[in-house]
Write a protein that holds these residues in place. Structure first.
Motif, short mmCIF file in Angstrom:
data_model
loop_
_atom_site.label_atom_id
_atom_site.label_comp_id
_atom_site.label_asym_id
_atom_site.label_seq_id
_atom_site.Cartn_x
_atom_site.Cartn_y
_atom_site.Cartn_z
N TRP A 26 -36.39 -0.05 -30.71
CA TRP A 26 -37.57 -0.74 -31.04
C TRP A 26 -38.66 -0.08 -30.50
CZ3 TRP A 26 -40.06 -2.30 -34.84
CH2 TRP A 26 -41.39 -3.01 -34.57
N GLU A 27 -38.64 0.21 -29.27
CA GLU A 27 -39.88 0.82 -28.31
C GLU A 27 -40.23 2.20 -29.02
OE1 GLU A 27 -41.86 -0.60 -26.46
OE2 GLU A 27 -40.79 -2.42 -26.86
N ALA A 28 -38.95 2.94 -29.35
CA ALA A 28 -39.62 4.30 -29.74
C ALA A 28 -40.16 3.94 -31.27
CB ALA A 28 -38.05 5.09 -30.07
N TYR A 29 -39.79 3.25 -32.02
CA TYR A 29 -40.42 3.13 -33.31
C TYR A 29 -41.63 2.55 -32.94
CZ TYR A 29 -40.62 1.07 -38.13
OH TYR A 29 -41.12 1.19 -39.32
N ARG A 30 -42.16 1.52 -32.30
CA ARG A 30 -43.44 1.05 -31.97
C ARG A 30 -44.19 1.97 -31.37
NH1 ARG A 30 -44.96 -4.30 -29.47
NH2 ARG A 30 -42.92 -4.56 -29.24
N ASN A 31 -43.76 2.86 -30.78
CA ASN A 31 -44.48 4.07 -30.09
C ASN A 31 -44.79 5.09 -30.98
OD1 ASN A 31 -44.72 3.01 -27.34
ND2 ASN A 31 -42.86 4.05 -26.87
N TYR A 32 -43.88 5.46 -31.80
CA TYR A 32 -44.34 6.44 -32.82
C TYR A 32 -45.26 5.98 -34.01
CZ TYR A 32 -43.18 9.65 -36.85
OH TYR A 32 -43.14 10.64 -37.87
N TYR A 33 -45.30 4.75 -34.34
CA TYR A 33 -46.15 4.02 -35.28
C TYR A 33 -47.53 3.72 -34.52
CZ TYR A 33 -43.04 4.95 -38.99
OH TYR A 33 -42.39 5.78 -39.84
N ASN A 34 -47.31 3.46 -33.18
CA ASN A 34 -48.50 3.05 -32.28
C ASN A 34 -48.96 1.60 -32.88
OD1 ASN A 34 -50.69 3.72 -30.54
ND2 ASN A 34 -52.16 4.08 -32.09
N PHE A 35 -48.07 0.87 -32.61
CA PHE A 35 -48.28 -0.54 -33.08
C PHE A 35 -48.62 -1.38 -31.74
CE2 PHE A 35 -44.54 -0.46 -36.32
CZ PHE A 35 -45.42 -0.44 -37.43
N GLY A 36 -48.51 -0.91 -30.57
CA GLY A 36 -48.97 -1.57 -29.36
C GLY A 36 -48.43 -3.03 -29.54
N ALA A 37 -49.25 -3.93 -29.24
CA ALA A 37 -48.94 -5.52 -29.05
C ALA A 37 -49.16 -6.17 -30.59
CB ALA A 37 -49.56 -6.09 -27.97
N PHE A 38 -49.58 -5.34 -31.39
CA PHE A 38 -49.92 -5.94 -32.78
C PHE A 38 -48.54 -6.48 -33.34
CE2 PHE A 38 -50.14 -4.79 -37.33
CZ PHE A 38 -51.05 -6.08 -37.84
N VAL A 39 -47.40 -5.79 -33.46
CA VAL A 39 -46.08 -6.25 -33.87
C VAL A 39 -45.21 -6.58 -32.85
CG1 VAL A 39 -44.09 -5.58 -35.42
CG2 VAL A 39 -46.46 -4.72 -35.95
N SER A 40 -44.66 -8.02 -33.08
CA SER A 40 -44.14 -8.39 -31.89
C SER A 40 -42.58 -8.74 -32.42
CB SER A 40 -44.45 -9.44 -31.28
OG SER A 40 -45.95 -9.43 -30.64
N VAL A 41 -41.78 -8.44 -31.75
CA VAL A 41 -40.25 -8.77 -32.12
C VAL A 41 -39.90 -10.11 -31.42
CG1 VAL A 41 -37.71 -8.19 -31.97
CG2 VAL A 41 -39.60 -6.42 -32.22
#
Length: 140
Positions: A26-41
């Motif tokens: 998930w962290e790789a996905y989050r970083n790729y799409y630059n979600f930051g804290a906007f999307v939380s699992v």
């Protein structure tokens, strides 16, 4: 999406589905799409069973469970999941609905909305009938 919502919550199973294939986690996905804290699992207990539960995969089960437990709107594309959400009285929408919402809230122009809908049509994410109906909203 960040202009429409302050935060997006997704269940662990959905995060795993999103990462399959291209990303290690998930962290790789989050970083790729630059979600930051906007999307939380979030962890979602799926102990409560609701009508149609057995017809859904784990991602839809957890997403519906999360929306139901917290009385949140649900972003869902899969038709069986939408039927279950409707039976539970949940508010739900798909990507096309989010494009329409962004247009109506003047976050995106009709040109951007039309281009986004065309991409969804090309990718097979929406049908021709829905695409044509939404284009009528934009005066086409």
């Amino acid at each position: 999406m960040q202009q429409l919502y302050s935060q997006i919550l997704i269940p662990e199973a959905v995060a795993q589905e999103l990462c399959q294939g291209m990303f290690s986690d998930w962290e790789a996905y989050r970083n790729y799409y630059n979600f930051g804290a906007f999307v939380s699992v979030v962890d979602v207990a799926t102990a409560e069973i609701f009508p149609g539960y057995e017809l859904l995969d784990i991602g839809e089960r957890q997403a519906i469970q999360l929306a139901w437990q917290q009385q949140l709107p649900l972003l869902i594309e899969e038709e069986r999941g939408r039927q279950v959400a409707k039976a539970l009285g949940l508010r739900f929408s798909g990507l096309a609905g989010q494009i329409l919402k962004a247009y109506r809230e003047q976050i995106i122009s009709s040109t951007v909305a039309k281009a986004s809908l065309a991409e969804l049509l090309k990718a097979g994410r929406i049908g021709k009938r829905l695409h044509a109906g939404l284009f009528e909203v934009f005066g086409e």
